[in-house]
Structure formats: structure tokens, C-alpha cells
Design a protein around this motif. Structure first.
Motif, PDB file in Angstrom:
ATOM      1  N   GLU A  89       2.288   6.691  -7.309  1.00  0.00           N
ATOM      2  CA  GLU A  89       1.181   7.410  -7.304  1.00  0.00           C
ATOM      3  C   GLU A  89       1.229   9.211  -6.695  1.00  0.00           C
ATOM      4  OE1 GLU A  89      -2.045   6.030  -5.736  1.00  0.00           O
ATOM      5  OE2 GLU A  89      -2.470   4.074  -7.192  1.00  0.00           O
ATOM      6  N   GLY A  90       2.808   9.598  -5.696  1.00  0.00           N
ATOM      7  CA  GLY A  90       2.953  11.113  -5.293  1.00  0.00           C
ATOM      8  C   GLY A  90       2.170  10.787  -4.628  1.00  0.00           C
ATOM      9  N   LYS A  91       1.905  10.404  -4.021  1.00  0.00           N
ATOM     10  CA  LYS A  91       0.538  10.482  -2.440  1.00  0.00           C
ATOM     11  C   LYS A  91       1.050  10.663  -0.819  1.00  0.00           C
ATOM     12  CE  LYS A  91      -3.579   9.810  -4.933  1.00  0.00           C
ATOM     13  NZ  LYS A  91      -4.786   9.308  -5.273  1.00  0.00           N
ATOM     14  N   GLY A  92       2.427   9.730  -1.861  1.00  0.00           N
ATOM     15  CA  GLY A  92       3.239   9.529  -0.348  1.00  0.00           C
ATOM     16  C   GLY A  92       4.623  10.594   0.456  1.00  0.00           C
ATOM     17  N   ALA A  93       5.889  10.659   0.805  1.00  0.00           N
ATOM     18  CA  ALA A  93       6.559  11.876   1.237  1.00  0.00           C
ATOM     19  C   ALA A  93       6.594  12.339   0.230  1.00  0.00           C
ATOM     20  CB  ALA A  93       7.575  10.169   1.885  1.00  0.00           C
TER      21      ALA A  93
ATOM     22  N   GLY B 204       7.449  13.421  -6.958  1.00  0.00           N
ATOM     23  CA  GLY B 204       8.795  13.843  -8.608  1.00  0.00           C
ATOM     24  C   GLY B 204       9.669  13.335  -9.085  1.00  0.00           C
ATOM     25  N   ARG B 205      10.029  12.493  -7.955  1.00  0.00           N
ATOM     26  CA  ARG B 205      11.248  11.644  -8.500  1.00  0.00           C
ATOM     27  C   ARG B 205      11.571   9.714  -8.645  1.00  0.00           C
ATOM     28  NH1 ARG B 205      15.216  14.005  -4.706  1.00  0.00           N
ATOM     29  NH2 ARG B 205      14.834  15.457  -3.219  1.00  0.00           N
ATOM     30  N   GLY B 206      10.187   9.580  -9.329  1.00  0.00           N
ATOM     31  CA  GLY B 206      10.667   8.616  -9.382  1.00  0.00           C
ATOM     32  C   GLY B 206      10.873   8.493 -10.817  1.00  0.00           C
ATOM     33  N   PRO B 207      11.109   7.184 -11.400  1.00  0.00           N
ATOM     34  CA  PRO B 207      10.138   5.939 -11.062  1.00  0.00           C
ATOM     35  C   PRO B 207      11.795   5.592 -10.047  1.00  0.00           C
ATOM     36  CG  PRO B 207      11.997   5.429 -12.196  1.00  0.00           C
ATOM     37  CD  PRO B 207      12.427   6.503 -12.745  1.00  0.00           C
ATOM     38  N   LEU B 208      10.421   4.480  -8.565  1.00  0.00           N
ATOM     39  CA  LEU B 208      10.992   4.871  -7.374  1.00  0.00           C
ATOM     40  C   LEU B 208      11.263   2.711  -7.432  1.00  0.00           C
ATOM     41  CD1 LEU B 208       8.312   6.739  -5.700  1.00  0.00           C
ATOM     42  CD2 LEU B 208      10.612   7.099  -5.210  1.00  0.00           C
ATOM     43  N   ILE B 209      12.733   2.726  -7.173  1.00  0.00           N
ATOM     44  CA  ILE B 209      12.884   0.566  -7.036  1.00  0.00           C
ATOM     45  C   ILE B 209      13.145   0.408  -5.727  1.00  0.00           C
ATOM     46  CG2 ILE B 209      14.300  -0.541  -7.864  1.00  0.00           C
ATOM     47  CD1 ILE B 209      14.762   1.587 -10.252  1.00  0.00           C
TER      48      ILE B 209
ATOM     49  N   ARG C 119       1.041  -1.099  -0.315  1.00  0.00           N
ATOM     50  CA  ARG C 119       0.098  -0.439  -0.265  1.00  0.00           C
ATOM     51  C   ARG C 119       0.766   1.171  -0.028  1.00  0.00           C
ATOM     52  NH1 ARG C 119      -0.571   3.442   4.228  1.00  0.00           N
ATOM     53  NH2 ARG C 119      -0.584   1.212   5.595  1.00  0.00           N
ATOM     54  N   ARG C 120       1.772   1.482   1.172  1.00  0.00           N
ATOM     55  CA  ARG C 120       2.495   2.561   1.481  1.00  0.00           C
ATOM     56  C   ARG C 120       3.867   2.844  -0.502  1.00  0.00           C
ATOM     57  NH1 ARG C 120       3.033   7.431   3.222  1.00  0.00           N
ATOM     58  NH2 ARG C 120       5.589   7.827   3.420  1.00  0.00           N
TER      59      ARG C 120
END
Length: 92
Positions: free
Chosen positions: A34-38, A43-48, A27-28
Motif C-alpha cells: 500500500e506504499g506505507k512500508g519502508a 513506488g517500486r511495486g509490484p512487490l513479490i 501485515r507488513r
């Protein structure tokens, strides 16, 4: 039923590392993507996902998060590499 808390490290698209905790990693991670986390990860994606560690409770996860955040970048990368190697060995 006790929740399992997880400390995790994400590698951002700019190469930076983000460390956080959650009781529901999937979920986190979706929230981060989706840009709704920390705010840091927006704006720093993609996140791995590079590292995950289960902790016995919220307090233990917070302590481990602080310990990881105190590591140097090189030490964090070593931690991630060791975890990823362990994951690949487990998958075999």
C-alpha cells in the motif's frame, strides 16, 4: 506467548531486493504493497515475496537481517532460489 520474528526479502518491480524484519509478515507485506512500508519500497511495486525465515526473537532477526544485507546480490538470489525450491518441495 512469544512473537515469531521473520526476516524476509521482497523483489521490487525494478528487480531490486529489499530485506526487512517483522513480527507479522502479512501485515507488513500489506503495508509495503500500500506504499506505507519502508521508504525504499514506495513506488517500486509490484512487490513479490522471495524469502522468509523465522527467528527465535527480535535480536536474532536483526542479526540475520544484517547478515543477509551483507551478501552480494547473487548470494541473495541463491538464498531466495533455495528457499523457493524448499517451499515447492514442501507443498508436494
Amino acid at each position: 506467548m512469544d512473537k515469531k520474528w521473520v526476516v524476509y526479502i521482497l523483489e521490487c518491480g525494478d528487480g531490486s531486493l529489499y530485506t526487512g524484519i517483522t513480527d507479522d509478515f502479512d501485515r507488513r507485506y500489506k503495508m509495503h504493497a500500500e506504499g506505507k512500508g519502508a521508504k525504499y519500497t514506495r513506488g517500486r511495486g509490484p512487490l513479490i515475496p522471495r524469502y522468509r525465515e523465522e527467528c527465535e526473537d527480535h535480536s536474532a532477526a536483526l542479526r540475520r537481517e544484517i547478515a543477509i544485507k551483507r551478501l552480494s546480490r547473487q548470494e541473495k538470489l541463491q538464498l531466495c532460489a533455495a528457499w523457493q525450491e524448499q517451499q515447492s518441495e514442501t507443498a508436494e
